[in-house]
Design an enzyme around this catalytic site. Structure first.
Site, mmCIF file in Angstrom:
data_model
loop_
_atom_site.group_PDB
_atom_site.id
_atom_site.type_symbol
_atom_site.label_atom_id
_atom_site.label_comp_id
_atom_site.label_asym_id
_atom_site.label_seq_id
_atom_site.Cartn_x
_atom_site.Cartn_y
_atom_site.Cartn_z
ATOM 1 N N ALA A 21 0.827 -1.203 0.000
ATOM 2 C CA ALA A 21 0.000 0.000 0.000
ATOM 3 C C ALA A 21 0.863 1.255 0.000
ATOM 4 C CB ALA A 21 -0.934 -0.001 1.214
ATOM 5 N N CYS A 54 2.037 -12.528 0.507
ATOM 6 C CA CYS A 54 1.221 -13.702 0.161
ATOM 7 C C CYS A 54 2.062 -14.800 -0.450
ATOM 8 C CB CYS A 54 0.139 -13.344 -0.845
ATOM 9 S SG CYS A 54 -0.305 -11.619 -0.868
ATOM 10 N N TRP A 447 -23.820 -26.421 -17.856
ATOM 11 C CA TRP A 447 -24.205 -25.434 -16.844
ATOM 12 C C TRP A 447 -22.988 -25.297 -15.921
ATOM 13 C CZ3 TRP A 447 -28.979 -22.922 -16.604
ATOM 14 C CH2 TRP A 447 -30.023 -23.470 -17.343
#
Lengths: 465, 465
Positions: A21, A54, A447
């Site tokens: 950050a 991570c 699907w």
């Protein structure tokens, strides 16, 4: 020494914390405003900048060759872009009224004040250390920083043990279990709850436990760690719970992290229920025009529940930094919030979640139906099709999608993105069942499993009173 | 023999076509209305029902062991559920005014009329056969039905050739190229356009060509097939283009399919510009209360361009059938439209698209910016991270996402679902850049490749006049 603020129009940005950050914010601000306009000073307590925390489990496990591969940008690269980066320098106080921070050079021990026009707090998170006898013994490791990872690797290399205990069965715990298996350890995971992965509902967590047990990992639920036992050399030798002792040559703490906001608290900045800094949508600390915060030290808005949550994840930290740097650079950007998406891997098991668990929904005052289905990652007849379980929550009456949890093998995890986008857009489960998703036999049944779950959820919503 | 309509309240549903759309409709109607209420008669020209036509390339290539694996539900299973299924029976006329169809038993040659209360037209699509000398020669194969696939496999087994020519480089063409490589053939793909995969923009299609060439497949662009040459035995021996001759022991036609709507056209039913039946959102043929249509014989609404398109895909056919059966069964369902998602695989190359290509956007009257980025499927440092290219289109000024194309390796293709959901929800590229997607090093870089593209698109929209 007080580095007083320059009197010219040139402003100074001070960044506390040199990881995702903080350095994303610095880099983005620099991109928009050159050194003649904006001086940037960044303080980092450790030895490294801009690395992937991570990635530490994969480095420890040997999948990633070296520490340097986890470093996206080195201190030298930041300095070459005109960022005055101070490594091994710990900020010890923030003075919002005086617009300055006090920092200590960890080498020399000297402290000094630095004034700022803009301050970015990106102090990250700290692993929770249980307040137990022996928890600080040599051989007990957290894995939050590169320094932590290096220390663990040193222990693994030096002690050449064969038994590892992981305390905690969240993302870090399960990822470290895989890493230690890769290094040839017998691994025991001690989990305080009734099922691992408390970020999932217990029924889905039990699937994770069964799959991990099937891989030869000893999974112990309802394990309350009472003590870390040490040997004559002072090193860890076992972990004790209320019921048993688990011999251990190395112990990894994976019981979560907390926002590292001691500095912010001392400065009187606003913190949320989870201990993280509270910001507005532009990532400005609430009530403070010139202070910004991002990454693992802040709380973020959960768009599904409408509550603030603490979600330490590199992907959010990078986005926060981008937003903060853009705003400081004179642009405009916001971080609208999260839906709580996370994905993880243990050997070939993939675990994913987004949105609300059952208990989150109840806490948010939402009534819901929950359905669970089994499907496959590819057309059933296509080689490599593997089973996956999808759980889906939909709001009672409206049918709005509330959350999805997935446990499966290869190809299962990233399917959670379908639900993450649908949650962001506020789609109903009927809309999810109609989505035009990528279909071909090597990629999906006709699907998609997420849509199989959605169809069952549609029926459940219809049948609910 | 005229099977006249029963006079009781029991109604008769007649289905034309026994594959995905038709039999899904029949099955869903049966689920909602028992045999005492609804008689169901289904006519199928071929030998099979409810099979995965999309799986034929994998059966031919040997990845799928046998034909039966592609069959989701056999004729016997349908009959056991009270569906009167007539195989090898071809409907030869629809009489909407008289509410009846004429069908011929292909074995005996007898024809008779059957009346209906509800009619479902699910006649599928037919492969385009070039109107060329030799195009019907033995050894030239389409791959639209299980019967086609069986015929091709018989040829491959009998002739034991070594050179195959695939005409057409769309999905079927590239999938068949892989299948033939798996069977040990030298494969040449003849492509009429300037790049394969005309469902992508040419710049992305060229990436596919280069990757396929790298796999040892001979890719010929701008190849206009002029003639199929036959040997003394009457069998194919080569394919001629305007420039050259390509020796071939077997030829596969993959130049696309057209809606099989000759019956519908003869009956005066409404067809669109692409030759497909036009329906309303409940899949009822426009202007006809008692006639429904779905699957490869209909056109569907493209939600991004607002136009009707013909998109033959099993996943749509199944959804259409589900919607039709629900409506005939007395429920309510709609098929809201598509965004044009497709994904395909050639060896380890993954190719995906959703939304509009550049020419689609222009045709729809949309102005756009287009960006292309390179990223990786996993964190760059994680083993197995492979490069991928993402192209993204966003509307000028509004920044609304218009389309995404992806060419990469494992883990690239299904990422298109992120964009498919975002398109459905009408998100802007800035919203896409903010999405909370699943992140962990084995699954994604810290910014998902789709978000890397979105960030670049945000900048491009901002800079565009």
């Amino acid at each position: 020494m007080d580095m007083s603020r320059t009197r010219s129009t040139r402003q100074r940005l001070v960044v506390i914390g040199g990881d995702a950050a903080g350095m994303s914010a610095a880099s983005q601000a620099r991109r928009l405003r050159g050194p003649e306009e904006l001086e940037i000073v960044a303080f980092e307590r450790g030895h490294f900048t801009s690395y992937s925390a991570c990635g530490i489990p994969y480095w420890v496990g040997g999948d990633v060759a070296g520490r340097d591969e986890l470093i996206a940008r080195t201190p030298e690269e930041h300095r070459a872009r005109g960022i005055d980066l101070r490594l091994r320098t710990e900020v010890t106080a923030i003075d919002p009224a005086g617009r300055r921070v006090r920092a200590r050079d960890l080498g020399s021990g000297t402290e000094s004040w630095t004034s700022y026009d803009h301050l970015v707090i990106a102090t990250g998170a700290r692993p929770v250390r249980p307040d137990l006898p022996g928890a600080d013994a040599p051989g007990v490791h957290g894995v939050q920083t590169l320094d932590d990872g290096q220390a663990l690797l040193d222990t693994l290399t030096r002690t050449r043990g064969r038994r590892a205990v992981v305390v905690g069965a969240g993302y870090i715990g399960v990822e470290m279990a895989e890493a230690l298996i890769h290094r040839g350890y017998e691994v025991t995971v001690l989990n305080r709850g009734g099922a691992p992965m408390s970020t999932l509902d217990p029924d889905m967590g039990r699937l994770v436990r069964d799959a991990m047990s099937g891989m030869g990992i000893t999974m112990v639920d309802d394990a309350e760690v009472t003590k870390v036992l040490t040997g004559d050399d002072g090193r860890v030798r076992a972990v004790a719970t209320q019921d048993a002792e688990y011999p251990a040559d190395v112990v990894v703490l994976g019981i979560g992290v907390r926002p590292d906001t001691a500095l912010a608290r001392a400065a009187g900045l606003p913190l949320g229920d989870n201990g993280g800094l509270l910001t507005d949508l532009a990532m400005r600390v609430r009530g403070h025009e010139d202070i910004w915060a991002g990454g693992d030290c802040v709380e973020v808005l959960d768009l599904v529940s409408g509550r603030e949550r603490h979600i330490p994840l590199g992907t959010h930290a990078n986005k926060h930094g981008q937003v903060i740097g853009t705003n400081i650079g004179g642009g405009y950007a916001t971080f609208p919030g999260v839906v709580g998406t996370a994905v993880s891997k243990v050997c070939d098991l993939e675990i994913a979640r987004t949105g609300l668990r059952e208990k989150d929904a109840r806490r948010a005052g939402l009534q819901y139906v929950a359905v669970t289905i089994e499907s496959t990652s590819r057309a059933g007849y296509y080689p490599g099709a593997s089973p996956m379980t999808v759980k889906m929550l939909a709001e009672r009456r409206t049918g709005r999608l509330l959350g999805v949890q997935i446990v499966g093998r290869e190809g299962a995890g990233k399917r959670v993105d379908i639900a993450a986008v649908a949650l962001t857009a506020g789609l109903t489960v009927e809309q999810v069942a109609h989505l035009d998703l990528g279909y071909a036999p090597p990629f999906s049944p006709v699907w998609d499993p997420v849509q199989v779950a959605a169809r069952k959820a549609v029926a459940a919503v219809r049948e609910a009173p």
